[in-house]
Write an enzyme that holds these catalytic residues in place. Structure first.
Site, PDB file in Angstrom:
ATOM      1  N   SER A 122       2.125  -8.824 -15.622  1.00  0.00           N
ATOM      2  CA  SER A 122       3.593  -9.317 -15.651  1.00  0.00           C
ATOM      3  C   SER A 122       3.697 -10.194 -16.731  1.00  0.00           C
ATOM      4  O   SER A 122       2.540 -11.062 -16.987  1.00  0.00           O
ATOM      5  CB  SER A 122       4.174  -9.714 -14.312  1.00  0.00           C
ATOM      6  OG  SER A 122       5.353 -10.494 -14.594  1.00  0.00           O
ATOM      7  N   TYR A 163       3.487 -15.014  -6.755  1.00  0.00           N
ATOM      8  CA  TYR A 163       3.726 -13.904  -8.006  1.00  0.00           C
ATOM      9  C   TYR A 163       3.006 -14.333  -9.269  1.00  0.00           C
ATOM     10  O   TYR A 163       1.987 -13.472  -9.573  1.00  0.00           O
ATOM     11  CB  TYR A 163       5.049 -13.564  -8.111  1.00  0.00           C
ATOM     12  CG  TYR A 163       5.441 -12.356  -9.004  1.00  0.00           C
ATOM     13  CD1 TYR A 163       5.378 -11.069  -8.525  1.00  0.00           C
ATOM     14  CD2 TYR A 163       5.713 -12.501 -10.307  1.00  0.00           C
ATOM     15  CE1 TYR A 163       5.451 -10.027  -9.071  1.00  0.00           C
ATOM     16  CE2 TYR A 163       5.694 -11.152 -10.987  1.00  0.00           C
ATOM     17  CZ  TYR A 163       5.815  -9.990 -10.328  1.00  0.00           C
ATOM     18  OH  TYR A 163       5.902  -8.946 -11.141  1.00  0.00           O
TER      19      TYR A 163
HETATM   20  N1  LIG Z   1      10.140  -4.242 -12.598  1.00  0.00           N
HETATM   21  C1  LIG Z   1       9.824  -5.180 -13.298  1.00  0.00           C
HETATM   22  O1  LIG Z   1      10.433  -6.052 -14.155  1.00  0.00           O
HETATM   23  C2  LIG Z   1       8.478  -5.926 -13.381  1.00  0.00           C
HETATM   24  C3  LIG Z   1       7.885  -6.745 -14.394  1.00  0.00           C
HETATM   25  C4  LIG Z   1       6.748  -7.193 -14.189  1.00  0.00           C
HETATM   26  C5  LIG Z   1       5.707  -6.572 -13.150  1.00  0.00           C
HETATM   27  N2  LIG Z   1       6.224  -5.446 -12.640  1.00  0.00           N
HETATM   28  C6  LIG Z   1       5.343  -5.199 -11.526  1.00  0.00           C
HETATM   29  O2  LIG Z   1       5.242  -3.691 -11.585  1.00  0.00           O
HETATM   30  C7  LIG Z   1       4.992  -3.115 -10.446  1.00  0.00           C
HETATM   31  C8  LIG Z   1       5.976  -2.067 -10.024  1.00  0.00           C
HETATM   32  O3  LIG Z   1       7.117  -2.824  -9.714  1.00  0.00           O
HETATM   33  P1  LIG Z   1       8.606  -1.992  -9.653  1.00  0.00           P
HETATM   34  O4  LIG Z   1       9.335  -2.894 -10.212  1.00  0.00           O
HETATM   35  O5  LIG Z   1       8.243  -0.695 -10.005  1.00  0.00           O
HETATM   36  O6  LIG Z   1       8.682  -2.183  -8.135  1.00  0.00           O
HETATM   37  P2  LIG Z   1       9.620  -1.422  -7.193  1.00  0.00           P
HETATM   38  O7  LIG Z   1       9.647  -2.264  -5.862  1.00  0.00           O
HETATM   39  O8  LIG Z   1      10.632  -0.817  -7.629  1.00  0.00           O
HETATM   40  O9  LIG Z   1       8.337  -0.353  -6.622  1.00  0.00           O
HETATM   41  C9  LIG Z   1       7.106  -0.827  -6.114  1.00  0.00           C
HETATM   42  C10 LIG Z   1       6.480   0.565  -5.276  1.00  0.00           C
HETATM   43  O10 LIG Z   1       5.371   0.130  -4.799  1.00  0.00           O
HETATM   44  C11 LIG Z   1       5.306   0.323  -3.350  1.00  0.00           C
HETATM   45  N3  LIG Z   1       4.346  -0.753  -2.796  1.00  0.00           N
HETATM   46  C12 LIG Z   1       4.912  -2.118  -2.678  1.00  0.00           C
HETATM   47  N4  LIG Z   1       3.806  -2.645  -2.050  1.00  0.00           N
HETATM   48  C13 LIG Z   1       2.877  -1.697  -1.646  1.00  0.00           C
HETATM   49  C14 LIG Z   1       1.711  -1.531  -0.710  1.00  0.00           C
HETATM   50  N5  LIG Z   1       1.206  -2.852   0.049  1.00  0.00           N
HETATM   51  N6  LIG Z   1       1.101  -0.616  -0.521  1.00  0.00           N
HETATM   52  C15 LIG Z   1       1.728   0.770  -1.175  1.00  0.00           C
HETATM   53  N7  LIG Z   1       2.706   0.662  -1.907  1.00  0.00           N
HETATM   54  C16 LIG Z   1       3.227  -0.564  -2.121  1.00  0.00           C
HETATM   55  C17 LIG Z   1       6.938   0.283  -3.017  1.00  0.00           C
HETATM   56  O11 LIG Z   1       7.090   0.980  -1.855  1.00  0.00           O
HETATM   57  C18 LIG Z   1       7.440   0.923  -4.251  1.00  0.00           C
HETATM   58  O12 LIG Z   1       7.486   2.232  -4.037  1.00  0.00           O
HETATM   59  C19 LIG Z   1       4.534  -4.262  -9.717  1.00  0.00           C
HETATM   60  O13 LIG Z   1       3.177  -4.667  -9.204  1.00  0.00           O
HETATM   61  C20 LIG Z   1       5.227  -5.465 -10.025  1.00  0.00           C
HETATM   62  O14 LIG Z   1       4.968  -6.622  -9.662  1.00  0.00           O
HETATM   63  C21 LIG Z   1       7.466  -5.180 -12.460  1.00  0.00           C
END
Ligand SMILES: NC(=O)c1ccc[n+]([C@@H]2O[C@H](COP(=O)([O-])OP(=O)(O)OC[C@H]3O[C@@H](n4cnc5c(N)ncnc54)[C@H](O)[C@@H]3O)[C@@H](O)[C@H]2O)c1
Length: 263
Positions: free
Chosen positions: A145, A158
């Site tokens: 991230s 985080y």
């Molecule tokens: N959206 C953003 O702006 C952003 C920015 C930086 C990093 N990220 C990273 O991207 C990744 C995905 O984020 P997102 O925004 O798509 O999140 P989201 O919450 O929209 O989707 C995350 C998915 O992961 C699944 N999940 C969570 N914990 C889990 C576990 N312990 N075991 C199995 N499945 C699990 C959830 O059920 C969900 O389907 C994460 O690692 C997040 O930290 C997202």
């Protein structure tokens, strides 16, 4: 030629957000998919959604919590059982945790964030790297991230976990590059997914839209990113085209992580 023709790609956190967007893009590029998530209902919906547009894609789903080592072993074993190999791994599942000052942070939530974002990413690599080593081929994309490059107010676990993802990525690159395996990380900025929608609710419970608009002002592009914009970079990193990119953490953030002060 499609970028991932017949490649077997395992994706964690595949039921929504960045995981689902990458699964769709990978299917479009000819991949076969092992989709992993702990949300069983959303995972099945994601599978059906992909098959509607890409009916020729072979998709297997595994319900697993990535923070539990036994369940990681299970999703790796089931993927190998279904496909016989794993060419690419999008190590994506993660949570944000609750926002709170460092000295007031709920220790149980802190441990949960570390359990999923750090240990989950580690377990995934621990059990998939040996398979890729036997194949003498593999592509891993871990999800860090911008919070893995800089600090973020009120998000200590985080930020700690995402810096760790970037660090583990460098180590995997050093230790496994000789086996035809590349390991990279992506560092998304604020991308419009369910996780980020939830974060804006925490920042301004009365008016999450106002929080989003204000946040976008700090970005050189004056907007948030879309999951598809991340997915295209991930598919590139999972493809043959990225064969000499290794150990990098690539920001996908509209340039925001370069700024110091107002833009
Ligand atoms: N959206 C953003 O702006 C952003 C920015 C930086 C990093 N990220 C990273 O991207 C990744 C995905 O984020 P997102 O925004 O798509 O999140 P989201 O919450 O929209 O989707 C995350 C998915 O992961 C699944 N999940 C969570 N914990 C889990 C576990 N312990 N075991 C199995 N499945 C699990 C959830 O059920 C969900 O389907 C994460 O690692 C997040 O930290 C997202």
């Amino acid at each position: 030629m499609k970028k991932l023709e017949n490649k077997v790609i395992a994706i964690t956190g595949a039921a929504m957000g960045l995981g689902l967007a990458t699964a769709i893009e990978a299917a479009q590029q000819g991949a076969q998919l092992a989709l992993v998530d702990y949300n069983e209902k959303a995972l099945e919906e994601a599978k059906q959604f992909i098959l509607k547009d890409y009916p020729d894609t072979k998709v297997t789903t595994v319900v697993a919590d990535v923070s539990k080592e036994e369940e990681v072993k299970k999703y790796v074993e089931e993927t190998v059982k279904a496909f016989g190999r794993i060419d690419g791994f999008y190590n994506n599942a993660g949570i944000e945790g609750k926002q709170a000052p460092m000295t007031e942070y709920d220790v149980e939530v802190f441990k949960k964030v570390i359990g999923i974002n750090l240990m989950g990413v580690y377990y995934g690599m621990r059990y998939i790297l040996p398979i890729m080593q036997k194949q003498e081929y593999g592509r891993i994309v871990n999800v860090a991230s911008v919070g893995g490059i800089r600090g973020v107010m009120n998000q200590t676990p985080y930020v700690a976990s995402k810096h760790a993802v970037s660090g583990m990525t460098k180590n995997a690159a050093l230790e496994f590059g000789r086996h035809g395996i590349t390991t990279n990380a992506i560092a998304p900025g604020a991308i419009l997914t369910p996780m980020v929608a939830e974060a804006f609710k925490q920042v301004n419970p009365d008016d999450p839209q106002a929080a989003e608009t204000e946040y976008a002002q700090a970005n050189p592009t004056k907007r948030l990113g879309l999951p598809e914009e991340v997915a295209k970079v991930v598919v590139f990193l999972l493809s043959e085209d990225a064969s000499y990119v290794n150990g990098q953490t690539i920001a996908i953030d509209g340039g925001e992580s370069n700024s110091y002060g107002f833009v």
